[in-house]
Write an enzyme that holds these catalytic residues in place. Structure first.
Site, PDB file in Angstrom:
ATOM      1  CD  GLU A 264      41.218  37.966  44.161  1.00 17.72           C
ATOM      2  OE1 GLU A 264      40.039  38.939  43.874  1.00 17.72           O
ATOM      3  OE2 GLU A 264      41.458  37.706  45.106  1.00 17.72           O
TER       4      GLU A 264
ATOM      5  CD  GLU B 141      41.652  42.384  47.104  1.00 18.69           C
ATOM      6  OE1 GLU B 141      40.766  42.673  48.117  1.00 18.69           O
ATOM      7  OE2 GLU B 141      41.417  42.365  45.884  1.00 18.69           O
TER       8      GLU B 141
END
Ligand code: BG6
Length: 475
Positions: free
Chosen positions: A374, A180
């Protein structure tokens, strides 16, 4: 390089060879935080996840023991194999390999642990997708040099990359440079992601400078990995929250577009290879500047990623009249509430259609292969005396998201794989709770680390297995 689709007629469902599996992060699962030479990382001083604050004197740190994946990975990987996974995503704890980040030689015990674990995963039928930096940096480096806004981090990181890419050549198929990456510029995650304390002065300036160094590090790592292992592929990993304007008022639509660009900035740089004009304007209007060294722009331009991966949990709503607080103290309700969507136990919106929109938007923008690495439901599970959980709510959540991905594939998106988040219950990154569970495998541990640690299958285990066996036909 991954071959980009040239067939423009969309498939009828998930393509053959689709990757199905699960994803965890080293610091949320392994525990053993000072074993076999490992030293502390930024993740080891979070007393209650990143929303709980950073303290060196807390009585309890949930990640220190976590679920003891360090000692139990064989058993856990066997369960993933039984569920039919053909891919497993985890990260390498930097401080197992370079405990302070500065050693001239890597820690052999740490490398051996990962080598054995990776071989075990392969034995159980899984390819590996490895996140090089998942929200942890050697604490000794941060204490000595500050955060990633200090350029010295690039070289320490590259030494780490060179070591693991060489050692795991032929074992790891997919590498992700930073988890991220955009969250290095988000409060309070900047601590985990970039070693920058959320209460620092000139925080935004520092975070964008840190992000620049991570872009350079990521591009150089991509180049290095391609050279060391031409079979391996290197991807970007971004947190994606589909953005909706609060109303059709033009100001709201403009605010939503601006919010989107703030997040796209990171994948734009990594996939297109340059800082887009809109970010220069944003820097100028906000009196920000990013220091670049000669050659940085070329490095970023010449070493773009092979594919893009996202985490997707929820969508969000943006309005021109409401500014999200810079510092949030809880990761329950975030920003404006979408009245049309149901919510999780932690107040996150449940929006599978948002995932289909996300995948279409990303593919339209980059035309690169995509993975959802995810996605899942953090929920409170109640296990019976055998550890069995009837988590029909999780099955419903995942089924809706798998259907949304199937629709995206039918829309023509070049989607390559899905690794659900936390296939086995692990410590929450945001809150530090064990009780925020995502797994299809239950772990008998509570928020204070009490319990047997016993693993047991939830109802969703068999459901996911059947989805995988049918390549997403039976949902
Ligand atoms: C992602 C992170 O942002 O979200 C994971 O990459 C994290 O590390 C996941 O665990 C879910 O968030 P949380 O706070 O529920 O653990």
């Amino acid at each position: 390089m991954l071959k980009v689709h040239t067939e423009h007629r969309a498939p009828k469902g998930f393509p053959q060879g689709f990757y199905w599996g699960g994803a965890i992060a080293a610091n949320q699962a392994e525990g053993a935080y000072l074993e076999d030479g490992k030293l502390m990382s930024t993740a080891d001083i979070k007393s209650g996840g990143f929303f709980g604050g950073l303290r060196r004197d807390a009585d309890y740190y949930p990640t220190h023991k976590a679920i003891d994946f360090y000692h139990r990975s064989r058993e856990d990987l066997a369960l993933f194999g039984e569920a039919g996974f053909n891919i497993f995503r985890t990260s390498i704890n930097w401080t197992r390999v370079f405990p302070t980040g500065e050693e001239p030689q890597p820690n052999e015990a740490g490398l051996r642990y990962y080598e054995d674990m990776f071989k075990e995963a392969r034995k159980n039928g899984m390819e590996l997708m490895i996140t090089i930096s998942h929200y942890e940096t050697p604490l000794a480096l941060v204490d000595k040099y500050g955060g990633w806004d200090n350029r010295v981090f690039i070289d320490f990181y590259l030494k780490f990359v060179e070591t693991i890419a060489t050692r795991f050549r032929g074992l790891v198929k997919f590498w992700l440079t930073f988890n991220e990456i955009g969250n290095a510029a988000v409060v309070p995650i900047c601590w985990d992601a970039a070693g920058i304390h959320p209460q620092s002065e000139h925080l935004t300036q520092r975070m964008y400078q840190a992000a620049h160094h991570q872009f350079v590090a990521s591009a150089l790592a991509t180049k290095m990995i391609h050279k060391i292992d031409p079979e391996a592929q290197v991807g970007a990993m971004i947190a994606y929250k589909t953005v909706y304007p609060f109303t059709c008022k033009v100001e709201d639509v403009k605010a939503a577009e601006a919010a989107k660009r703030k997040e796209f900035f990171f994948s734009d740089v990594q996939a297109r290879g340059y800082y887009p004009a809109y970010i220069w304007r944003f820097f100028e209007e906000n009196s920000l500047s990013v220091e670049m060294e000669p050659g940085d722009e070329e490095v970023i331009r010449d070493n773009t990623v092979d594919f893009i991966t996202i985490s997707y949990y929820r969508s969000r709503v943006v309005s021109s009249d409401y500014e999200e607080p810079a510092e949030k103290t809880t990761n329950t309700l975030e920003g404006l509430v979408n009245p049309y969507l149901p919510k999780t136990d932690w107040g996150w919106s449940i929006d599978p259609d948002g995932l289909r929109l996300a995948l279409n938007e990303l593919y339209d923008r980059y035309q690169l292969p995509l993975f959802v690495v995810e996605n899942g439901l953090g929920a409170i599970d109640k296990a019976d005396e055998n550890g069995y959980v009837d988590d029909t709510y999780r099955i419903d959540f995942m089924a809706a998201h798998v259907r949304a991905m199937r629709e995206a594939a039918k829309d023509g998106v070049d989607l390559r794989g899905y690794t659900m988040w936390g296939p086995i219950d692990i410590v929450s990154n945001g809150t530090g709770q064990m009780s925020k569970r995502y797994g299809i495998v239950y772990v008998d541990l509570d928020d204070q680390g009490n319990g047997t640690g016993r693993r047991s299958k939830k109802k969703s285990f068999d459901w996911y297995r059947q989805v995988i066996l049918s390549n997403g036909e039976i949902i």
